[in-house]
Design an enzyme around this catalytic site. Structure first.
Site, PDB file in Angstrom:
ATOM      1  CD  GLU A 181      -8.761   6.941  12.784  1.00 30.06           C
ATOM      2  OE1 GLU A 181      -8.731   7.733  13.757  1.00 30.06           O
ATOM      3  OE2 GLU A 181      -9.671   6.962  11.941  1.00 30.06           O
ATOM      4  NE  ARG A 213      -5.905   8.891  15.454  1.00 29.03           N
ATOM      5  CZ  ARG A 213      -6.671   9.689  14.715  1.00 29.03           C
ATOM      6  NH1 ARG A 213      -6.251  10.126  13.546  1.00 29.03           N
ATOM      7  NH2 ARG A 213      -7.858  10.089  15.143  1.00 29.03           N
ATOM      8  CG  ASP A 271     -17.422  16.033  17.363  1.00 30.98           C
ATOM      9  OD1 ASP A 271     -16.393  15.923  16.672  1.00 30.98           O
ATOM     10  OD2 ASP A 271     -18.041  15.065  17.817  1.00 30.98           O
ATOM     11  CG  HIS A 327      -1.848  -1.221   1.218  1.00 28.67           C
ATOM     12  ND1 HIS A 327      -1.507  -2.366   1.901  1.00 28.67           N
ATOM     13  CD2 HIS A 327      -3.018  -1.477   0.588  1.00 28.67           C
ATOM     14  CE1 HIS A 327      -2.444  -3.273   1.710  1.00 28.67           C
ATOM     15  NE2 HIS A 327      -3.370  -2.768   0.918  1.00 28.67           N
TER      16      HIS A 327
HETATM   17  N1  HPA Z   1     -16.572   9.755  16.814  1.00 33.50           N
HETATM   18  C1  HPA Z   1     -15.494   9.161  16.302  1.00 33.50           C
HETATM   19  N2  HPA Z   1     -14.467   9.823  15.818  1.00 33.50           N
HETATM   20  C2  HPA Z   1     -14.512  11.158  15.846  1.00 33.50           C
HETATM   21  C3  HPA Z   1     -15.591  11.835  16.366  1.00 33.50           C
HETATM   22  C4  HPA Z   1     -16.675  11.107  16.877  1.00 33.50           C
HETATM   23  O1  HPA Z   1     -17.670  11.645  17.355  1.00 33.50           O
HETATM   24  N3  HPA Z   1     -15.346  13.178  16.231  1.00 33.50           N
HETATM   25  C5  HPA Z   1     -14.123  13.286  15.656  1.00 33.50           C
HETATM   26  N4  HPA Z   1     -13.619  12.067  15.415  1.00 33.50           N
END
Ligand code: HPA
Length: 235
Positions: A181, A87, A204, A4
């Site tokens: 990840e 990461r 978020d 890859h």
């Molecule tokens: N869930 C999984 N991964 C994410 C989220 C989430 O709400 N927000 C940013 N990466």
């Protein structure tokens, strides 16, 4: 060459920064790397190697989820002699203790994923970040007065779900945030005797639906990118 990644032997640095998104990788290369050379373009996942303040660094995307980062990080560690992968990504906060833009350093990644068990026979559902990279990032942040929250995170296979309740594994390991990840990255690094870290910016806050808007994202992530790059100087 690996399946890859099409770079030749010697074209990948011993430290690799991995955002999830290929365009974010390209943005970082354009903004921060000197003398960058394109070393792989398999599947349009571009990897570049250049220097940051004289330190040779490769930047390339992991894609989304444990299967994708599992493939790239395995090939980098085992076929290109990479010693450390950082990461850099975004996460959702489970707790209102966190706010958008907060930076998080994963102490351990916990997951319902079967990746570690079926790849390596590792039975644990939580894996501490292997090697020195996490400690180096924490030290670099504290020397620069950057506030960074060290916490356990949940690496989920699921982004969209019916039940809004906190997943049991997040409860079990007191995970303040979720991404997709770190668990596979840490499993590979642990199995192969390498170093891996996961540095995240809260994009978020799940309980309040507070979000970084699409046009704020580019600048919101700069402090994390800069901390990761500065940390490579001590790795
Ligand atoms: N869930 C999984 N991964 C994410 C989220 C989430 O709400 N927000 C940013 N990466």
């Amino acid at each position: 060459m690996s399946i890859h990644i099409s770079a030749m032997e010697g074209q990948i640095a011993d430290v690799v920064l991995m955002p999830g998104d290929p365009l974010r990788a390209r943005f970082m290369v354009d903004k921060y790397l000197y003398g960058a050379e394109l070393v792989s373009q398999t599947r349009n996942v571009l990897f570049y190697t250049g220097t940051y303040k004289g330190r040779r660094v490769t930047i390339g995307a992991s894609g989304m989820g444990c299967p994708s980062i599992g493939i790239y990080s395995y090939e980098l560690f085992s076929m290109y002699g990479v010693e450390s992968i950082i990461r850099i990504g975004t996460c959702g906060a489970y707790s209102t203790e966190l706010s958008v833009y907060d930076m998080i350093l994963a102490e351990a990644a916990s997951s319902e994923s079967t990746y570690a068990r079926f790849a390596w026979g590792l039975e644990n559902d939580s894996i501490v970040s292997p090697g020195r990279a996490t400690e180096v990032i924490a030290d670099t942040a504290s020397r620069s007065g950057i506030s960074l929250r060290k916490t356990n995170i949940h690496s989920s296979d699921i982004f969209y779900r019916k039940d809004p309740a906190l997943p049991a594994i997040a409860n079990k390991y007191n995970c303040l945030a979720v991404e997709m990840e770190a668990f596979a990255l840490f499993a590979n690094a642990q199995e192969l005797g390498k170093s891996a870290a996961t540095l995240l910016t809260v994009s978020d806050v799940i309980p309040t639906h507070q979000k970084i808007s699409a046009d704020q994202r580019e600048t919101a992530l700069l402090p994390m990118m800069e901390l990761a790059l500065e940390s490579t100087l001590a790795i």
